[in-house]
Design an enzyme around this catalytic site. Structure first.
Site, PDB file in Angstrom:
ATOM      1  N   GLU A 198      43.380  43.179  35.725  1.00 43.73           N
ATOM      2  CA  GLU A 198      42.340  41.999  34.862  1.00 43.73           C
ATOM      3  C   GLU A 198      41.454  41.927  34.225  1.00 43.73           C
ATOM      4  OE1 GLU A 198      41.198  37.871  36.896  1.00 43.73           O
ATOM      5  OE2 GLU A 198      40.301  39.923  36.998  1.00 43.73           O
ATOM      6  N   ASP A 245      40.916  46.883  40.055  1.00 40.43           N
ATOM      7  CA  ASP A 245      39.639  47.280  38.934  1.00 40.43           C
ATOM      8  C   ASP A 245      38.505  46.281  39.101  1.00 40.43           C
ATOM      9  OD1 ASP A 245      41.365  45.044  37.241  1.00 40.43           O
ATOM     10  OD2 ASP A 245      40.452  45.461  35.964  1.00 40.43           O
TER      11      ASP A 245
END
Length: 255
Positions: A179, A115
């Site tokens: 994250e 991400d």
């Protein structure tokens, strides 16, 4: 990091100095033409990931998270993993892959995240954030550095080690998709799959180097810490001449 804390009971060696000793780094010469002959393919595989706007903080990009996870499995399989799969969590999926050379060999668990942060403010970009361009010898795009680029370096190092006959340890990969929003699903996933993720050392692919000319080994990360502080004060304004000093001002208590 949260991942270290959860998996620590399954990690015989936890500190980097021990890892260096046990894994016995060997400086083995590689084919000097190997990287140059594969450079275009390596870059295109990275660019295919960068072009997916896997922004975990935006609900409208939810489909892109699965698309990016699936693309990582394709890259991992083509790079030499025995298996690679997209595994569900309460949030965005986790990518898991492995290459097992021997049940007696040590195991390295490679962590990265797929991400990325939102690209705004868009007016500050000199090019499209999700269309990578090479400028001044650098790749400019969202995720080129944090963290698709670092993850790709580990995967291509893994591929090279296999092709050159250098891989002497088992390798597992865990790539998460949350994250950048605090990894809310990672802890439960790791607890549920602790045996699957069991390893001798964790290699985190989300760090940096001192400079482009100085490869660096990061031995510690601070991670994230959250606090919720509640201060109770008067339910109305109090005159400082009458109450000053006797009743604490909440802002002074916080400071």
């Amino acid at each position: 990091m949260k991942l270290f804390r959860i998996l620590q009971p399954a990690l015989p060696c936890y500190c980097t100095p021990i890892v260096v000793t046990r894994l016995k780094y060997h400086k083995t010469p590689c084919n000097p033409h190997l990287f140059e002959s594969n450079k275009d393919r390596f870059l295109e595989e990275l660019f295919s990931l960068i072009r997916i706007p896997s922004i975990s903080a935006k609900h409208e990009n939810k489909p892109d998270m699965l698309t990016c996870a699936q693309r990582w499995t394709e890259v991992l399989l083509s790079s030499g993993a025995d298996k690679a799969e997209v595994m569900p969590t309460k949030g965005n999926p986790v990518v898991y892959a492995e290459k097992m050379v021997s049940p007696k060999a040590l195991t390295v668990l490679v962590y990265a995240h797929y991400d990325v942060m939102p690209a705004e403010p868009l007016e500050l970009w000199k090019s499209e954030p999700f269309e990578p361009v090479i400028r001044d010898g650098r790749i400019w795009a969202r995720g080129a550095d944090d963290d698709k680029g670092q993850g790709m370096i580990q995967v291509k190092g893994f591929e090279t080690a296999i092709k050159e006959g250098l891989l002497q340890c088992n390798v597992k990969f865990i790539f998460e998709g949350e994250e950048e929003i605090g990894s809310p699903s990672l802890e439960d996933f790791c607890r549920e799959h602790k045996e699957l993720l069991k390893a001798d050392v964790i290699l985190v692919s989300d760090t940096s180097m001192v400079s482009a000319e100085t490869p660096s080994l990061t031995t510690g990360l601070r991670g994230l810490a959250y606090w919720e502080i509640e201060v109770t004060g008067p339910n109305r304004d109090l005159h400082s001449g009458h109450f000053g000093g006797a009743v604490a001002n909440p802002i002074n208590v916080l400071c």
